[in-house]
Write an enzyme that holds these catalytic residues in place. Structure first.
Site, short mmCIF file in Angstrom:
data_model
loop_
_atom_site.label_atom_id
_atom_site.label_comp_id
_atom_site.label_asym_id
_atom_site.label_seq_id
_atom_site.Cartn_x
_atom_site.Cartn_y
_atom_site.Cartn_z
CG HIS A 21 -1.79 -1.13 1.43
ND1 HIS A 21 -1.68 -1.95 2.53
CD2 HIS A 21 -2.79 -1.62 0.68
CE1 HIS A 21 -2.60 -2.90 2.44
NE2 HIS A 21 -3.29 -2.73 1.33
CB CYS A 126 -13.60 -17.63 -5.39
SG CYS A 126 -12.40 -17.45 -4.04
CB CYS A 143 -9.71 -19.25 -6.38
SG CYS A 143 -9.21 -17.52 -6.21
CG HIS A 146 -8.66 -16.82 -2.23
ND1 HIS A 146 -9.20 -15.97 -3.15
CD2 HIS A 146 -8.54 -16.12 -1.08
CE1 HIS A 146 -9.41 -14.80 -2.59
NE2 HIS A 146 -9.02 -14.85 -1.35
CE LYS A 295 1.42 -13.08 -3.32
NZ LYS A 295 0.30 -13.81 -3.83
CE LYS A 298 -2.59 -12.02 10.20
NZ LYS A 298 -4.00 -12.30 10.44
ZN LIG Z 1 -10.48 -16.45 -4.71
#
Ligand SMILES: [Zn+2]
Length: 635
Positions: A21, A126, A143, A146, A295, A298
């Protein structure tokens, strides 16, 4: 063009601000400041996107309402802006009543024009993305974002006739070469558009989702988050009658990361076309920041907080690093070593030393007084043409969002000045009374060069720029910024004034030495009292496997785990929710203290404890090198 509108995406409030961001916002801020230097009237917009399923879920996790949750996270995004020295003109939130009204009016217009229809639809959905997928968009049936299999759901919904505008869009992209930049993203969109474009499902039944904007033509539905979000770019300008809308639309440059190129490069222009509005000028797409080579995620624990980096290295150094290190459009790697290297080499050594060298010499040889240049010597000593070339290269690069090249051009000029000092040898001139005119000319050329650099780095490092200009006896005009044309005018440092001792622009950062010779340092926290082997053998450690995990109500720290210990399943309450989400830990092999007396945490029974290492505020689970069976002793 005399006016230009810059935007960041509105950030989704399901997580707090991170490095990605910060980069988009800083890049858009740099572009805006540069445009101002060219004499343009600018408007810079950022904000938060606050509707949709994910916000409802995140709010439920924290036992609060979607609005209260959105308020909280939106505030975090607003608080970060001044810390990163971002000068936005407005901050939009999609929960603003004005915005909601504009979304509904655009929906009505497109509906009235016949481009929205009602139809029953069965498709692959999704939940993470809150959208339907086409077969061909999936990767191995999953997906792409995800990695989960979409669910097949059937419902009646409203659809937006995007297919009708496919040929128009292809033609628009091809006939406006700067519409999507850099080129590779234009290619990506055009290649996507080689397949037939599906109509877009733009509604969600209220039976499934209520946290959204109600369709003006059917009270039983809310609109799809992207339809809501994209409209922020005109609602923030006061569409349809606001003066800002008249001034700034469609002279717009959107800044986005590559993961949201489709909504911006396909849905948005088609929405505008269908609503009878002019299409925005351009979309600037950048790559991802990896952290320490991977990447941001978390579970790896490498999600970088821009506020922490700024606190450690300073906002200008952070902004410089981001703009210098990433080639706009490609991915880049963020490491502490890389930022320290940039600070010590580019900032402290090249620029900082040059600045203090020049002003210190002027202090030593002329007691700080600016003596000026000798016109007769100008021909051989002038740095004016080198400065002009730097300004040209810088301007061309900035126009195309090639921030790294723009800065490289400035630093080439900085190196040229450092070399100029070495060849002119002002210290030798100072020893010879007949060369005083030469000496003052050389120093004046260098001060003018520094003034030029101060002007050019303003969009990226406004604080440093101001420090330098002040140290050179100039004051900032032009609304606190600079005018590019004035930067070019050679000979502005006022002769006769006395400059004070230079400040240090960038202190060097001590390099952390890895794998240095072992030194005895006190443990933090201090070691506990010594125990015997017999004491230790009282602790029964076992291997366990996490079968399921869920958050503990009213707690942001605790996860409730069901752990397979071979002979039995235990419920363990673990304080790892800040580091791991429930999906992260299911299936993990862990070390369990199996004979710990039962305890209650936040009203939940905990039958044991799981070992984890603390790392700053995080807890990292311990595991095994190879597969183990649950219930085995750990020694
Ligand atoms: Zn997705």
């Amino acid at each position: 063009m005399t006016s230009q509108f810059y935007t960041t995406p509105i950030y989704y409030v399901n997580a707090k601000p991170h490095l990605g961001h910060a980069y988009t916002s800083i890049a858009a801020d740099v572009a805006t400041r540069f445009k101002k230097m060219q004499g343009c009237d600018t408007f810079f917009l950022t904000g938060t996107d606050e509707h949709g399923d994910k916000i409802v879920q995140a709010a439920e996790k924290e036992n609060t309402s979607p609005k209260a949750y959105a308020d909280k996270i939106s505030q975090l995004f607003q608080d970060v802006l001044p810390l990163l020295n971002i000068e936005n003109d407005y901050f939009i939130r999609t929960t603003n009543p004005d915005h909601i009204q504009v979304v509904q009016s655009i929906l009505s217009t497109i509906h009235d024009r016949g481009d929205i229809y009602f139809s029953s639809y069965e498709g692959l959905y999704c939940y993470g993305c809150e959208r339907f997928y086409q077969d061909r968009e999936l990767v191995d049936g999953k997906c792409p974002d995800h990695g989960t299999e979409p669910a097949t759901i059937k419902e009646s919904n409203y659809f937006f006739k995007m297919s009708k505008y496919q040929d128009w869009l292809v033609n628009h992209i091809q006939s406006n070469p700067d519409f999507i930049r850099p080129k590779q993203y234009k290619t990506e969109i055009l290649s996507f558009l080689k397949q037939p474009l599906e109509d877009l499902c733009i509604s969600r039944p209220k039976t499934r989702l209520t946290w959204g904007i109600t369709l003006p033509f059917d009270q039983d539905y809310v609109t799809y988050v992207w339809f809501d979000a994209l409209v922020n770019y005109i609602s923030a300008l006061g569409y349809p009658d606001g003066q800002r809308f008249k001034t700034f639309w469609p002279g717009t440059r959107h800044f986005v990361a590559k993961d949201i190129i489709k909504p911006h490069g396909i849905y948005w222009p088609i929405m505008l076309k269908a609503a009878g509005l002019p299409i925005y000028n351009g979309l600037n797409v950048h790559g991802f920041w990896n952290v320490q080579g991977s990447k941001m995620s978390k579970s790896i624990g490498n999600v970088t907080d821009p506020v922490e980096v700024t606190a450690e290295f300073g906002v200008d150094a952070f902004r410089y690093f981001l703009m210098r290190e990433m080639v706009f459009g490609l991915d880049a790697n963020f490491t502490e070593d890389a930022i320290v290297a940039r600070i010590n080499s580019d900032l402290a050594n090249d620029l900082g030393n040059l600045f203090s060298r020049v002003l210190s010499m002027n202090m030593r040889y002329f007691k700080g007084q600016v003596k000026g240049t000798d016109p007769e010597l100008d021909g051989q000593l002038s740095l004016e043409s080198a400065a002009a070339s730097a300004i040209d290269a810088y301007t061309a690069a900035m126009e195309n969002c090639r921030f790294h090249q723009a800065l490289a051009a400035v630093w080439e000029f900085v190196s040229a000045m450092n070399k100029y000092i070495d060849t002119q040898e002002p210290w030798a001139m100072a020893k010879d009374e007949t060369r005083t005119r030469e000496l003052s000319s050389v120093l004046y050329q260098l001060m003018e060069g520094l003034r030029t650099v101060a002007g050019l780095i303003f969009p990226v490092m406004p604080q440093t720029s101001k420090k330098m200009v002040t140290a050179l006896g100039l004051s900032l005009t032009d609304k606190g910024g600079f005018c590019l044309e004035k930067i070019r005018a050679w000979g502005q440092v006022p002769c006769g004034i006395t400059l004070s001792k230079p400040c240090i622009l960038f202190p060097r950062v001590a390099v952390k030495k890895e794998a240095a010779a072992p030194v005895d340092r006190p443990f933090k926290p201090a070691l506990k009292e010594e125990i015997t082997l017999e004491d230790f053998s009282k602790i029964d450690l076992r291997t366990g496997r996490v079968l399921s995990a869920e958050p503990v109500k009213n707690s942001s720290k605790l996860l409730k785990l069901q752990v397979d210990l071979g002979a039995q399943t235990r419920q363990v309450i673990a304080g790892i929710a800040k580091t791991y989400s429930p999906e992260d830990v299911v299936g993990k092999e862990v070390i369990v203290v199996a004979n710990l007396k039962e305890a209650k945490l936040m009203g939940e029974v905990s039958q044991g404890m799981i070992l984890a290492a603390s790392r700053k505020k995080d807890l990292i689970l311990s595991g095994f090198d190879d597969a183990v069976l649950p219930g085995n002793p750990v020694k």
